[in-house]
Motif scaffolding. Structure first.
Motif, PDB file in Angstrom:
ATOM      1  N   VAL A 130     -20.696  19.868 105.210  1.00 50.69           N
ATOM      2  CA  VAL A 130     -19.565  20.153 104.321  1.00 50.69           C
ATOM      3  C   VAL A 130     -18.305  19.447 104.814  1.00 50.69           C
ATOM      4  CG1 VAL A 130     -18.016  21.984 103.519  1.00 50.69           C
ATOM      5  CG2 VAL A 130     -20.489  22.348 103.508  1.00 50.69           C
ATOM      6  N   ARG A 131     -18.079  19.471 106.114  1.00 52.35           N
ATOM      7  CA  ARG A 131     -16.901  18.810 106.686  1.00 52.35           C
ATOM      8  C   ARG A 131     -16.968  17.293 106.461  1.00 52.35           C
ATOM      9  NH1 ARG A 131     -17.583  20.591 111.329  1.00 52.35           N
ATOM     10  NH2 ARG A 131     -16.352  22.494 111.145  1.00 52.35           N
ATOM     11  N   LYS A 137     -15.083  12.815  99.847  1.00 54.09           N
ATOM     12  CA  LYS A 137     -14.612  13.145  98.512  1.00 54.09           C
ATOM     13  C   LYS A 137     -14.120  14.591  98.473  1.00 54.09           C
ATOM     14  CE  LYS A 137     -17.494  13.860  95.292  1.00 54.09           C
ATOM     15  NZ  LYS A 137     -18.401  13.484  94.215  1.00 54.09           N
ATOM     16  N   GLU A 138     -13.251  14.868  97.538  1.00 54.90           N
ATOM     17  CA  GLU A 138     -12.713  16.221  97.381  1.00 54.90           C
ATOM     18  C   GLU A 138     -13.834  17.159  96.939  1.00 54.90           C
ATOM     19  OE1 GLU A 138     -10.075  19.287  97.565  1.00 54.90           O
ATOM     20  OE2 GLU A 138      -9.743  17.208  98.194  1.00 54.90           O
ATOM     21  N   SER A 139     -13.998  18.245  97.640  1.00 53.40           N
ATOM     22  CA  SER A 139     -15.052  19.201  97.290  1.00 53.40           C
ATOM     23  C   SER A 139     -14.668  20.594  97.771  1.00 53.40           C
ATOM     24  CB  SER A 139     -16.401  18.787  97.905  1.00 53.40           C
ATOM     25  OG  SER A 139     -16.309  18.743  99.318  1.00 53.40           O
ATOM     26  N   ARG A 140     -15.181  21.583  97.081  1.00 54.38           N
ATOM     27  CA  ARG A 140     -14.983  22.990  97.442  1.00 54.38           C
ATOM     28  C   ARG A 140     -16.365  23.637  97.503  1.00 54.38           C
ATOM     29  NH1 ARG A 140     -11.909  21.622  93.407  1.00 54.38           N
ATOM     30  NH2 ARG A 140     -13.223  22.770  91.941  1.00 54.38           N
ATOM     31  N   ALA A 141     -16.878  23.788  98.691  1.00 50.55           N
ATOM     32  CA  ALA A 141     -18.248  24.273  98.865  1.00 50.55           C
ATOM     33  C   ALA A 141     -18.281  25.786  99.035  1.00 50.55           C
ATOM     34  CB  ALA A 141     -18.899  23.610 100.065  1.00 50.55           C
ATOM     35  N   SER A 211     -17.008  23.675  93.732  1.00 47.58           N
ATOM     36  CA  SER A 211     -17.572  22.479  93.092  1.00 47.58           C
ATOM     37  C   SER A 211     -18.989  22.202  93.583  1.00 47.58           C
ATOM     38  CB  SER A 211     -16.686  21.264  93.367  1.00 47.58           C
ATOM     39  OG  SER A 211     -16.596  21.009  94.772  1.00 47.58           O
ATOM     40  N   LEU A 212     -19.442  22.984  94.564  1.00 52.53           N
ATOM     41  CA  LEU A 212     -20.788  22.827  95.109  1.00 52.53           C
ATOM     42  C   LEU A 212     -21.246  24.144  95.726  1.00 52.53           C
ATOM     43  CD1 LEU A 212     -23.205  21.000  95.991  1.00 52.53           C
ATOM     44  CD2 LEU A 212     -21.927  20.532  98.095  1.00 52.53           C
ATOM     45  N   TYR A 213     -22.404  24.619  95.308  1.00 49.39           N
ATOM     46  CA  TYR A 213     -23.022  25.811  95.897  1.00 49.39           C
ATOM     47  C   TYR A 213     -24.157  25.368  96.816  1.00 49.39           C
ATOM     48  CZ  TYR A 213     -20.539  28.855  92.599  1.00 49.39           C
ATOM     49  OH  TYR A 213     -19.559  29.522  91.902  1.00 49.39           O
ATOM     50  N   ILE A 214     -24.181  25.927  98.029  1.00 46.34           N
ATOM     51  CA  ILE A 214     -25.202  25.557  99.013  1.00 46.34           C
ATOM     52  C   ILE A 214     -25.961  26.795  99.445  1.00 46.34           C
ATOM     53  CG2 ILE A 214     -25.648  24.438 101.219  1.00 46.34           C
ATOM     54  CD1 ILE A 214     -22.957  23.035 100.975  1.00 46.34           C
ATOM     55  N   PHE A 215     -27.275  26.793  99.269  1.00 46.98           N
ATOM     56  CA  PHE A 215     -28.119  27.931  99.627  1.00 46.98           C
ATOM     57  C   PHE A 215     -28.847  27.617 100.932  1.00 46.98           C
ATOM     58  CE2 PHE A 215     -27.507  27.950  95.099  1.00 46.98           C
ATOM     59  CZ  PHE A 215     -27.269  29.285  94.796  1.00 46.98           C
ATOM     60  N   ILE A 216     -28.757  28.528 101.901  1.00 48.12           N
ATOM     61  CA  ILE A 216     -29.398  28.290 103.201  1.00 48.12           C
ATOM     62  C   ILE A 216     -30.161  29.528 103.649  1.00 48.12           C
ATOM     63  CG2 ILE A 216     -27.633  26.631 103.894  1.00 48.12           C
ATOM     64  CD1 ILE A 216     -26.505  28.761 105.778  1.00 48.12           C
ATOM     65  N   ASN A 217     -31.162  29.287 104.514  1.00 48.98           N
ATOM     66  CA  ASN A 217     -31.914  30.330 105.230  1.00 48.98           C
ATOM     67  C   ASN A 217     -32.579  31.343 104.298  1.00 48.98           C
ATOM     68  OD1 ASN A 217     -31.102  29.158 107.658  1.00 48.98           O
ATOM     69  ND2 ASN A 217     -29.281  30.456 107.812  1.00 48.98           N
ATOM     70  N   CYS A 218     -33.072  30.862 103.175  1.00 47.96           N
ATOM     71  CA  CYS A 218     -33.748  31.736 102.220  1.00 47.96           C
ATOM     72  C   CYS A 218     -35.264  31.612 102.350  1.00 47.96           C
ATOM     73  CB  CYS A 218     -33.326  31.399 100.792  1.00 47.96           C
ATOM     74  SG  CYS A 218     -31.569  31.668 100.452  1.00 47.96           S
ATOM     75  N   SER A 219     -35.964  32.686 102.028  1.00 48.86           N
ATOM     76  CA  SER A 219     -37.427  32.710 102.095  1.00 48.86           C
ATOM     77  C   SER A 219     -38.014  32.540 100.701  1.00 48.86           C
ATOM     78  CB  SER A 219     -37.899  34.037 102.707  1.00 48.86           C
ATOM     79  OG  SER A 219     -37.564  35.115 101.844  1.00 48.86           O
TER      80      SER A 219
END
Length: 354
Positions: A130-131, A137-141, A211-219
């Motif tokens: 994300v960093r 580019k401009e982003s809001r995660a 502006s961006l959704y990030i999904f992590i550590n899901c089963s």
């Protein structure tokens, strides 16, 4: 000695079973430290000459051409490449994205090792991506965790890192409104998890929509919840599945207690892999000494480049079976593809193959 491995030749939709577990990477202590990655090697029982494999004549300066050799010097380089690929895909208008690469050394990678190490490494890596993305580019995660306890734990451990990134927000799959039965079981879970008041609740909330959704550590069980979350909060907003190991999770679909296979056909098939590294180990028996050859190969993609894999390795060793021969059949087996690779006509999208 060992044979250097490089990524080459375009990837088709053949099974991952015929592809190269990760050779040990340097331990990930901090992304601020430069840690070298070991070269991918082919181990044999007797010395052979080191032969670099470069099968592409295209220059690495063209991102659409792929790379002849991919050997990142550190996890920071790996993260930078992932962020660059993500930026390319977003600029091309892609809205359903996947990034998948080993977050830890192979002997403890994924949930086969310590789940906490795997979870924490993924959080550290996604924050770094994300960093890096914000530098391009401009982003809001918005980073979405499997549930509120995971979200609270991450906010406590990575509080300083989260504070250092502008525009970031966090959420959980529990944010999706649910029926009375699901709400009841969540309340029991929260009680057993001692889900007390979160001191950091509301600390990372952006005034503007992500502006961006990030999904992590899901089963696997939580894949259906991701679909509902996307339908509720991000029907047209780019979404990223980060290091979920989808090719492992897909294998559980359709089994008792898991979501149906239709989840892949209607939802997961929409996700384009934009940065992907998957490595496998193999052993091959031969009629002469050393009789057993241990080797590895890799499946690689760096968007907008093509899929690249390591089929040239056996030819270099002189161990490639003749196409269509009985030896090739015995090595690869009768079944060389998975159900989600075969059922093309049932997919709502072929994006995951592109």
């Amino acid at each position: 000695m060992a044979i250097s491995m490089a990524f080459s030749s375009p990837y088709t939709t053949s099974s991952l079973h015929s592809l190269p577990q990760l050779f040990p990477l340097s331990p990930l202590f901090s992304l601020s430290k430069t840690r070298s990655l070991r070269r991918y090697t082919v181990s044999v029982s007797q010395p052979i000459t080191t032969v670099p494999i470069r099968c592409s004549n295209k220059t690495d300066s063209d991102p659409k051409a792929g790379v002849s050799v991919y050997k990142p010097k550190s996890y920071e380089v790996l993260v930078t490449d992932a962020a660059n690929s993500l930026a390319y895909a977003l600029d091309d208008g892609k809205t359903r994205l996947e990034i998948d690469f080993p977050p830890l050394p192979s002997n403890i990678s994924s949930y086969k090792g310590s789940s906490d190490e795997f979870i924490d490494a993924n959080i550290q890596l996604v924050l770094a991506v994300v960093r890096k993305l914000r530098e391009k580019k401009e982003s809001r995660a918005c980073i979405v965790f499997p549930d509120k306890p995971e979200k609270r734990r991450a906010s406590e451990i990575f509080k300083t890192a989260l504070d250092s990134i502008d525009g970031i927000s966090i959420g959980s799959l529990d944010d999706v409104p649910s029926g009375p039965v699901t709400t009841f079981f969540r309340s029991i879970r929260d009680t057993l998890d001692f889900d007390f008041e979160d001191d950091n609740e509301g600390r990372w909330e952006s005034k503007e929509s992500p502006s961006l959704y990030i999904f992590i550590n899901c089963s696997t069980r939580e894949l259906a919840a991701i679909e509902k979350y996307v339908e509720k909060f991000a029907p047209s907003t780019p979404t990223l599945l980060f290091n979920l190991e989808l090719d492992t999770l897909r294998a559980d679909l359709g089994l008792l207690g898991f979501p149906t296979k239709d989840l892949h056909y209607r939802f997961l098939s929409q996700f384009v892999p934009v940065f992907y590294i998957r490595i496998r180990e193999y052993s091959k028996t031969v009629a002469v000494a050393p009789y057993i050859v241990n080797y590895s190969g890799a499946l690689f993609r760096q968007y907008p480049g093509p899929w690249q894999t390591k089929e040239e390795l056996l030819r270099v060793l002189g161990l490639q079976e003749e196409e269509g021969s009985s030896l090739q059949f015995l090595r690869r087996g009768y079944k060389s593809s998975t159900w989600w690779e075969e059922d093309v006509e049932l997919e709502s999208s072929s994006a995951w193959r592109s």
